[in-house]
Design a protein around this motif. Structure first.
Motif, PDB file in Angstrom:
ATOM      1  N   TRP A   1       0.692  -1.163   0.115  1.00 17.35           N
ATOM      2  CA  TRP A   1      -0.041  -0.008   0.055  1.00 17.35           C
ATOM      3  C   TRP A   1       0.801   1.259  -0.071  1.00 17.35           C
ATOM      4  O   TRP A   1       0.441   2.211  -0.595  1.00 17.35           O
ATOM      5  CB  TRP A   1      -1.034   0.063   1.378  1.00 17.35           C
ATOM      6  CG  TRP A   1      -2.187  -1.067   1.136  1.00 17.35           C
ATOM      7  CD1 TRP A   1      -2.239  -2.039   1.755  1.00 17.35           C
ATOM      8  CD2 TRP A   1      -3.274  -0.910   0.015  1.00 17.35           C
ATOM      9  NE1 TRP A   1      -3.471  -2.781   1.432  1.00 17.35           N
ATOM     10  CE2 TRP A   1      -3.821  -2.245   0.537  1.00 17.35           C
ATOM     11  CE3 TRP A   1      -3.550  -0.012  -0.720  1.00 17.35           C
ATOM     12  CZ2 TRP A   1      -5.118  -2.164  -0.218  1.00 17.35           C
ATOM     13  CZ3 TRP A   1      -4.690  -0.182  -1.585  1.00 17.35           C
ATOM     14  CH2 TRP A   1      -5.386  -1.354  -1.092  1.00 17.35           C
TER      15      TRP A   1
ATOM     16  N   CYS B   1       3.646   0.371  -3.608  1.00 18.73           N
ATOM     17  CA  CYS B   1       3.015  -0.242  -5.110  1.00 18.73           C
ATOM     18  C   CYS B   1       1.662   0.458  -5.368  1.00 18.73           C
ATOM     19  O   CYS B   1       0.841  -0.276  -6.124  1.00 18.73           O
ATOM     20  CB  CYS B   1       3.174  -1.419  -4.944  1.00 18.73           C
ATOM     21  SG  CYS B   1       4.522  -2.478  -4.706  1.00 18.73           S
ATOM     22  N   SER B   2       1.405   1.578  -4.898  1.00 21.74           N
ATOM     23  CA  SER B   2       0.046   2.141  -5.213  1.00 21.74           C
ATOM     24  C   SER B   2       0.396   3.330  -6.053  1.00 21.74           C
ATOM     25  O   SER B   2       1.312   4.174  -6.105  1.00 21.74           O
ATOM     26  CB  SER B   2      -0.570   2.839  -3.974  1.00 21.74           C
ATOM     27  OG  SER B   2      -0.756   1.628  -3.118  1.00 21.74           O
ATOM     28  N   TYR B   3      -0.552   3.732  -6.981  1.00 22.39           N
ATOM     29  CA  TYR B   3      -0.731   4.665  -8.024  1.00 22.39           C
ATOM     30  C   TYR B   3      -1.396   5.799  -7.103  1.00 22.39           C
ATOM     31  O   TYR B   3      -1.977   5.538  -6.225  1.00 22.39           O
ATOM     32  CB  TYR B   3      -1.553   4.372  -9.161  1.00 22.39           C
ATOM     33  CG  TYR B   3      -0.958   3.070  -9.969  1.00 22.39           C
ATOM     34  CD1 TYR B   3       0.503   2.816 -10.028  1.00 22.39           C
ATOM     35  CD2 TYR B   3      -1.907   2.545 -10.712  1.00 22.39           C
ATOM     36  CE1 TYR B   3       0.818   1.709 -10.691  1.00 22.39           C
ATOM     37  CE2 TYR B   3      -1.280   1.442 -11.417  1.00 22.39           C
ATOM     38  CZ  TYR B   3      -0.114   0.971 -11.410  1.00 22.39           C
ATOM     39  OH  TYR B   3       0.341   0.084 -12.064  1.00 22.39           O
TER      40      TYR B   3
ATOM     41  N   THR C   1      -5.076   4.613  -6.904  1.00 20.43           N
ATOM     42  CA  THR C   1      -5.419   3.154  -6.124  1.00 20.43           C
ATOM     43  C   THR C   1      -6.552   3.311  -4.995  1.00 20.43           C
ATOM     44  O   THR C   1      -6.150   4.326  -4.234  1.00 20.43           O
ATOM     45  CB  THR C   1      -4.062   2.532  -5.654  1.00 20.43           C
ATOM     46  OG1 THR C   1      -3.000   2.543  -6.737  1.00 20.43           O
ATOM     47  CG2 THR C   1      -4.322   1.437  -5.125  1.00 20.43           C
ATOM     48  N   ARG C   2      -7.016   2.532  -5.174  1.00 16.50           N
ATOM     49  CA  ARG C   2      -8.268   2.327  -4.073  1.00 16.50           C
ATOM     50  C   ARG C   2      -8.350   0.981  -3.733  1.00 16.50           C
ATOM     51  O   ARG C   2      -7.974  -0.036  -4.388  1.00 16.50           O
ATOM     52  CB  ARG C   2      -9.812   2.880  -4.603  1.00 16.50           C
ATOM     53  CG  ARG C   2      -9.703   4.425  -4.788  1.00 16.50           C
ATOM     54  CD  ARG C   2     -11.182   4.877  -5.003  1.00 16.50           C
ATOM     55  NE  ARG C   2     -11.201   6.221  -5.063  1.00 16.50           N
ATOM     56  CZ  ARG C   2     -11.916   6.946  -4.012  1.00 16.50           C
ATOM     57  NH1 ARG C   2     -12.098   6.336  -2.966  1.00 16.50           N
ATOM     58  NH2 ARG C   2     -11.998   8.216  -4.000  1.00 16.50           N
TER      59      ARG C   2
ATOM     60  N   THR D   1      -9.383   5.037  -0.601  1.00 21.33           N
ATOM     61  CA  THR D   1      -7.891   5.351  -1.129  1.00 21.33           C
ATOM     62  C   THR D   1      -6.880   4.657  -0.449  1.00 21.33           C
ATOM     63  O   THR D   1      -6.952   4.179   0.707  1.00 21.33           O
ATOM     64  CB  THR D   1      -7.835   6.909  -1.183  1.00 21.33           C
ATOM     65  OG1 THR D   1      -7.443   7.370   0.157  1.00 21.33           O
ATOM     66  CG2 THR D   1      -8.938   7.491  -1.932  1.00 21.33           C
ATOM     67  N   TYR D   2      -5.650   4.519  -0.963  1.00 18.00           N
ATOM     68  CA  TYR D   2      -4.492   3.842  -0.294  1.00 18.00           C
ATOM     69  C   TYR D   2      -4.120   4.569   0.626  1.00 18.00           C
ATOM     70  O   TYR D   2      -3.464   4.355   1.541  1.00 18.00           O
ATOM     71  CB  TYR D   2      -3.496   3.476  -1.574  1.00 18.00           C
ATOM     72  CG  TYR D   2      -2.492   4.728  -1.995  1.00 18.00           C
ATOM     73  CD1 TYR D   2      -1.362   5.053  -1.277  1.00 18.00           C
ATOM     74  CD2 TYR D   2      -2.853   5.768  -2.793  1.00 18.00           C
ATOM     75  CE1 TYR D   2      -0.373   6.359  -1.534  1.00 18.00           C
ATOM     76  CE2 TYR D   2      -2.212   6.890  -3.372  1.00 18.00           C
ATOM     77  CZ  TYR D   2      -0.882   6.871  -2.615  1.00 18.00           C
ATOM     78  OH  TYR D   2      -0.242   8.192  -2.812  1.00 18.00           O
TER      79      TYR D   2
ATOM     80  N   CYS E   1       5.038   3.846  -9.722  1.00 17.83           N
ATOM     81  CA  CYS E   1       4.239   3.948  -8.374  1.00 17.83           C
ATOM     82  C   CYS E   1       5.106   4.817  -7.640  1.00 17.83           C
ATOM     83  O   CYS E   1       4.871   5.623  -6.632  1.00 17.83           O
ATOM     84  CB  CYS E   1       4.227   2.703  -7.703  1.00 17.83           C
ATOM     85  SG  CYS E   1       3.189   1.456  -8.147  1.00 17.83           S
TER      86      CYS E   1
ATOM     87  N   SER F   1      -3.854  -3.481 -11.653  1.00 18.96           N
ATOM     88  CA  SER F   1      -2.825  -2.276 -11.928  1.00 18.96           C
ATOM     89  C   SER F   1      -2.702  -1.712 -13.335  1.00 18.96           C
ATOM     90  O   SER F   1      -2.508  -0.417 -13.332  1.00 18.96           O
ATOM     91  CB  SER F   1      -1.419  -3.227 -11.652  1.00 18.96           C
ATOM     92  OG  SER F   1      -1.009  -3.816 -12.352  1.00 18.96           O
TER      93      SER F   1
ATOM     94  N   ASP G   1      -6.175   0.529 -13.823  1.00 16.15           N
ATOM     95  CA  ASP G   1      -5.908   1.650 -13.204  1.00 16.15           C
ATOM     96  C   ASP G   1      -4.805   2.692 -13.853  1.00 16.15           C
ATOM     97  O   ASP G   1      -5.150   3.824 -14.033  1.00 16.15           O
ATOM     98  CB  ASP G   1      -5.579   1.557 -11.519  1.00 16.15           C
ATOM     99  CG  ASP G   1      -6.412   0.856 -10.664  1.00 16.15           C
ATOM    100  OD1 ASP G   1      -7.777   0.964 -11.315  1.00 16.15           O
ATOM    101  OD2 ASP G   1      -6.154   0.509  -9.876  1.00 16.15           O
TER     102      ASP G   1
END
Length: 522
Positions: free
Chosen positions: A47, A50-52, A55-56, A81-82, A195, A219, A222
């Protein structure tokens, strides 16, 4: 190795990784004052790293929470959201005073076995699984702090590995000779590199560029939406998704007006599916009910092909929906995804083989796609990450004998003594599953129950893998979503809890299970 002469710090329990699984393990084993080694400067695992920007979570808050720490507004139906997830995890760690166990910027670079013949015969065959806290060190761990060249050695009676299957090591495609990224004049990066970009840098990378995204899992989807959003207006370019294997996507958790959990997440719905250790009569019943099981899958497929333009864009998978659910590959598609495709901002190219040419990507049918940027949303090599720190012979035994990690109760490898793994077998909610397995592990450490023989554990794992093989062609993802309730029942029975956790038979049959059902024994 540098620093090998440093004095060794001895403790009972070491935990590698401070993601969701590592924090859950620290909480349940906190009475043993564990040492948690986190390679980065913060908790959160994938989280965090590796989240954009977009990202949710793929489910509501109430489906992703610790049993003893509900979300502040858990009835909120939106997907967090992340950033909100990271805030929740940090709040949890602070509330239970877990950060004091974590050594940040401490990367585990080597693990050594120092057990004796009481633990194993040294070819990876434990004579019998004895106490996990045997009174003497079994594993030594080399830790590199703050990117120093020196290492500090630690010794533990029990080592809990929580580095997971995702992040850290990208999975890179293999290309024909002289047809790799070196031939391409543009930019090539993996989603892991993407990311690390902030919102402005990510937008600048994509804006006005011809972008090719390799992949069609969550991934990649998104990423395509972010690419489309960065290319609005007449100057914007289309983003092309290069798709090898199609998977089912869902717009929300309602199917023809019915909540999705009714189809797969209740005890009654999972009764339709095969499970390990079922009797002959139940096997016969599963066979008789197989038309109903296939009918459920087709009902969901009919809704998805009606709701989403899958046929229009050639995105309808050939395999049943059930196979994606059984392999934890069902993805929630962002609301704007197909809207951007309708505007021409996202396009699709089906291809099983591809390679680079100087101005983009070439396919096996000799067609070419021009690109300025190629982003590989091709996943991660979790096996390589784990094998990089484990010594022989245990490294070779990780996937013995079936090519899948044989984890008893999703936690203990029968052939690797005094080591536990959390976060390697997937389910619909990995947080909930990780927490319950850590509760099981804590009870095992406390000797509230004993493990079966090594042979019996291997047989049990083999039965689970055989069920997965018969359920989905993607069985190597090691997902147990179609029999997760049965799996949790076994965990509960081991530690002396009732397996049926609901207050009445109606709820037991038709209500979904959540972490709240496993807070404590009722």
């Amino acid at each position: 190795m540098a620093g090998e002469k440093n004095p060794i710090t001895v403790s009972k329990i070491g935990i590698i990784g401070a993601g969701v699984s590592g924090i859950a393990a620290a909480k349940q084993l906190s009475n043993h004052n564990p040492m948690v080694f986190e390679a980065t400067d913060s908790i959160g695992g994938v989280w965090r790293h590796c989240s954009y920007n977009s990202t949710r979570l793929q489910s509501p808050q109430s489906d992703y929470e610790f049993s003893d720490y509900p979300w502040p507004q858990r009835d909120n139906s939106t997907f967090p959201t992340y950033v909100e997830i990271l805030d929740y995890l940090h709040s949890y760690a602070v509330h239970f005073d877990l950060l004091k166990y974590v050594k940040f910027n401490s990367k585990v670079v080597e693990v050594r076995y120092v057990g004796d013949s009481h633990t194993t015969d040294l070819v990876g065959n434990p004579a019998e699984y004895r106490s996990l806290l045997s009174g003497w060190p079994v594993w030594q761990v080399a830790v590199q702090a703050n990117q120093s060249e020196n290492v500090q050695w630690y010794a533990f009676e029990l080592l809990v590995v929580c580095i997971g299957k995702y992040g850290d090591i990208p999975k890179i495609p293999v290309y024909p000779h002289n047809k790799g990224p070196e031939r391409f004049q543009g930019m090539v990066l993996h989603s892991l590199d993407y990311c690390k970009l902030d919102k402005e840098a990510a937008s600048q990378l994509l804006k006005g560029k011809k972008v090719a995204i390799i992949g069609y899992k969550k991934s990649a989807i998104d990423l395509a939406v972010e690419c489309a959003e960065a290319n609005q207006g007449p100057e914007g370019q289309a983003c092309t998704m290069v798709v090898r294997t199609l998977h089912w996507t869902v717009p929300h958790y309602w199917i023809w007006g019915l909540p999705f959990f009714l189809f797969y997440s209740t005890r009654s719905s999972q009764f339709l599916h095969e499970r390990p250790n079922q009797t002959f009569l139940r096997t016969l019943l599963c066979l008789l009910l197989s038309p109903l099981r296939r009918g459920v899958s087709r009902l969901i497929e009919s809704y998805l092909t009606w709701k989403l333009p899958l046929n229009k864009y050639g995105l309808k998978p050939d395999h049943p929906f059930e196979e994606d659910y059984a392999s934890c590959q069902m993805a929630i598609v962002p609301e704007s995804f197909f809207a951007e495709a309708d505007k021409g901002k996202i396009t699709f190219k089906r291809a099983s083989k591809w390679w680079f040419w100087n101005r983009g990507i070439e396919f096996e049918n000799n067609t070419k796609l021009e690109a300025d940027v190629v982003i590989l949303a091709t996943g991660f090599d979790g096996k390589k990450k784990l094998k990089s720190i484990l010594p022989e012979p245990f490294r070779s035994l990780l996937e013995f004998p079936s090519g899948i990690m044989p984890l008893y109760r999703g936690t203990v490898h029968p052939l690797i003594p005094n080591m536990a793994f959390v976060g390697y077998i997937e389910s619909v909610s990995n947080l909930n599953t990780a927490e319950l397995r850590c509760k099981w592990l804590a009870q095992l450490v406390a000797e509230r129950f004993k493990l079966p023989s090594v042979e019996d554990m291997l047989q049990q794992v083999s039965k689970e893998i055989q069920v997965m093989e018969r359920t989905t062609r993607f069985y190597k993802r090691h997902c147990i979503s179609t029999f997760i309730i049965n799996h949790n029942d076994a965990l509960c029975e081991d530690i002396g809890w009732r397996s049926w956790r609901k207050n009445n038979w109606l709820s037991e049959a038709f209500s979904p299970y959540s972490s709240q059902d496993y807070e404590h024994e009722k």
